[in-house]
Design a protein around this motif. Structure first.
Motif, PDB file in Angstrom:
ATOM      1  N   LEU A 173     -45.355  -4.800  91.068  1.00 28.06           N
ATOM      2  CA  LEU A 173     -44.019  -4.216  90.888  1.00 28.06           C
ATOM      3  C   LEU A 173     -43.985  -2.758  91.307  1.00 28.06           C
ATOM      4  N   GLN A 174     -42.787  -2.292  91.617  1.00 26.89           N
ATOM      5  CA  GLN A 174     -42.564  -0.860  91.812  1.00 26.89           C
ATOM      6  C   GLN A 174     -42.185  -0.297  90.444  1.00 26.89           C
ATOM      7  N   PRO A 175     -42.640   0.899  90.112  1.00 27.35           N
ATOM      8  CA  PRO A 175     -42.407   1.380  88.751  1.00 27.35           C
ATOM      9  C   PRO A 175     -40.968   1.811  88.445  1.00 27.35           C
ATOM     10  N   CYS A 206     -49.208  -5.274  87.749  1.00 22.62           N
ATOM     11  CA  CYS A 206     -49.731  -4.147  88.523  1.00 22.62           C
ATOM     12  C   CYS A 206     -48.566  -3.372  89.119  1.00 22.62           C
ATOM     13  N   PHE A 207     -48.643  -2.078  89.011  1.00 23.77           N
ATOM     14  CA  PHE A 207     -47.606  -1.223  89.582  1.00 23.77           C
ATOM     15  C   PHE A 207     -48.195  -0.463  90.759  1.00 23.77           C
ATOM     16  N   THR A 208     -47.448  -0.484  91.833  1.00 19.69           N
ATOM     17  CA  THR A 208     -47.904   0.227  93.013  1.00 19.69           C
ATOM     18  C   THR A 208     -47.011   1.447  93.215  1.00 19.69           C
ATOM     19  N   SER A 210     -47.232   4.297  91.909  1.00 19.29           N
ATOM     20  CA  SER A 210     -46.863   4.828  90.600  1.00 19.29           C
ATOM     21  C   SER A 210     -47.223   6.308  90.448  1.00 19.29           C
ATOM     22  N   SER A 217     -45.599   2.685  83.998  1.00 16.94           N
ATOM     23  CA  SER A 217     -44.810   1.552  84.506  1.00 16.94           C
ATOM     24  C   SER A 217     -43.324   1.888  84.677  1.00 16.94           C
ATOM     25  N   THR A 220     -39.151   0.143  85.240  1.00 16.62           N
ATOM     26  CA  THR A 220     -39.232  -1.289  85.521  1.00 16.62           C
ATOM     27  C   THR A 220     -39.676  -2.084  84.298  1.00 16.62           C
ATOM     28  N   ALA A 221     -40.635  -1.508  83.533  1.00 16.79           N
ATOM     29  CA  ALA A 221     -41.207  -2.238  82.399  1.00 16.79           C
ATOM     30  C   ALA A 221     -40.145  -2.699  81.393  1.00 16.79           C
ATOM     31  N   THR A 243     -51.542  -3.946  81.888  1.00 18.18           N
ATOM     32  CA  THR A 243     -50.737  -3.235  82.878  1.00 18.18           C
ATOM     33  C   THR A 243     -51.623  -2.241  83.620  1.00 18.18           C
ATOM     34  N   CYS A 245     -51.734   0.675  86.773  1.00 18.31           N
ATOM     35  CA  CYS A 245     -50.888   1.492  87.646  1.00 18.31           C
ATOM     36  C   CYS A 245     -51.702   2.105  88.787  1.00 18.31           C
TER      37      CYS A 245
END
Ligand SMILES: [Zn+2]
Length: 414
Positions: A173-175, A206-208, A210, A217, A220-221, A243, A245
């Motif tokens: 996900l994107q944060p 997983c956040f990319t 970030s 996160s 988005t979280a 989670t 990041c």
């Protein structure tokens, strides 16, 4: 073309016959990288034994940067610091191409590394003790619309159904998104129409990119958690422990350096910090999967309707053809009074054999009947027989041959 690429069933060193059939063209190619010896690609002729493989099903939107994430991840688990990495070539498992902004004027520079193609790979990262197998799936939010998304998820489910086990289901996900793609909802619902609730604990996030949210996160979280509670699939844990990041920017920086793009000291420092944070997160992720996650067995354990559907679908064609042949024999019996029959001779084919949906088979006269013979197409990187994309091919476990006999069929004798 975004359906799951031809893939080798790396998870299984002893494939069972009931795992052979799928309508997705079966795998012929995997991208393997031996991180234990830092060698380049090694041929994937002998996949490691099942238990050594950590399967990671990677899911995310098309725009989230999955390929870059996978590349970055391979570098993070290989090189501890960015300085160390600069002396050697960055590991590029999936070809990348992107724009990067440099300097105070935010000049955009285009960076290319490797040949960019549409292929999606099953990526094996061989480490000293374990092998990570990232199942890189087609992204949601396909530009070709919701129907393509549905087709993609069906392919993903079919693929998962054929796995021996899954260690983890990873959402990338994107944060800082303001709105969640509706497809996350549909994806989770469909995934858990195949898997049972025990797999819920195998989900990680997983956040990319970030770095912008200081490795958290972000917005988005809460959105994702809200969506999860509105689903009726059970309680999905979404905690700090599961989670992770990252920031793929430092990998992009490294590739940009290799392309001769210059950065100032501030930028360099920033990327070095980002690199070491991502290394820590990568190690924590592997640690978490090894210690905190129970392997979810898929082989012969699933009891869902979706699983039954996948098991039945491949049988339909052979049942129909058998029925059709019984009809032929009944007709022959009436015409020739028990003196002739046609028998079916199925021949088992190997994994990479498919039929092309656009390519007409050859018509052969057997007795009084015209019968279409399927022409098997062998898929390697592309089809060796026709020019059609592999999306147009369907995997077949066998090919049927027919023989005209001057005696009555066994059905008619009864
Ligand atoms: Zn073909």
């Amino acid at each position: 073309q975004t359906s799951i690429l031809p893939r080798v069933e790396v998870h299984t060193s002893t494939p069972t016959s009931n795992k052979l059939q799928t309508s997705v063209p079966l795998p012929t190619e995997i991208q393997t990288f031996d991180l234990s010896s830092k060698k380049t690609y090694i041929p994937a002729t002998s996949p490691p034994s099942d238990t050594d493989i950590i399967n990671i099903l990677l899911l995310g939107e098309t725009s989230v940067g999955k390929s870059t994430f996978i590349n970055a991840f391979a570098n993070y688990v290989t090189y501890n610091t960015l300085k160390q990495d600069q002396t050697s070539q960055p590991i590029v498992l999936i070809p990348v191409s992107f724009l990067i902004t440099v300097g105070d004027n935010f000049d955009e520079r285009s960076v290319k590394f490797g040949d960019v193609d549409d292929h999606i790979y099953l990526i094996l990262m061989i480490m000293i003790e374990k092998t990570l197998c990232i199942i890189d799936t087609p992204g949601f939010g396909d530009t070709r619309g919701i129907q393509q998304d549905d087709r993609n998820i069906e392919h993903i489910l079919e693929y998962v159904n054929n796995l021996i086990h899954s260690n983890t289901i990873c959402f990338l996900l994107q944060p800082n998104v303001s709105k969640l793609n509706i497809f996350f909802r549909s994806c989770l619902t469909q995934l858990f129409s195949l898997l049972d609730q025990n797999a819920l604990n195998n989900i990680i996030f997983c956040f990319t990119n970030s770095r912008s949210t200081f490795y958290t996160s972000g917005d988005t979280a809460p959105l994702f958690k809200k969506m999860l509670t509105s689903l009726s699939i059970g309680n999905v844990p979404f905690k700090k422990e599961n989670t992770f990041c990252f920031d793929s920017e430092s990998f992009r920086y490294l590739v940009a350096l290799q392309n001769g793009i210059l950065f100032n000291d501030d930028e360099k420092h920033e990327y070095e910090m980002s690199w070491s944070t991502s290394v820590t997160q990568s190690n924590r992720l592997i640690d978490y999967i090894c210690k905190n996650i129970t392997i979810y067995r898929i082989d012969n354990k699933l009891q869902s309707m979706k699983h039954v559907q996948f098991e039945i679908i491949p049988m339909i064609e052979s049942m129909l053809e058998t029925m059709r042949n019984i009809l032929r024999n009944l007709i022959l019996c009436k015409m020739n009074s028990f003196k002739a029959s046609i028998e079916l001779y199925p021949k088992v084919l190997d994994h990479s054999m498919t039929i092309c949906l656009l390519y007409k088979g050859k018509v052969v006269k057997i007795g009084n009947f015209l019968i279409t013979y399927n022409m098997p197409h062998k898929i390697e990187k592309n089809c060796r027989i026709c020019q059609c994309s592999y999306n147009q091919h369907r995997s077949i476990g066998y090919i049927l041959e027919y023989e005209y006999l001057n005696k009555s069929s066994i059905y008619n004798q009864n």
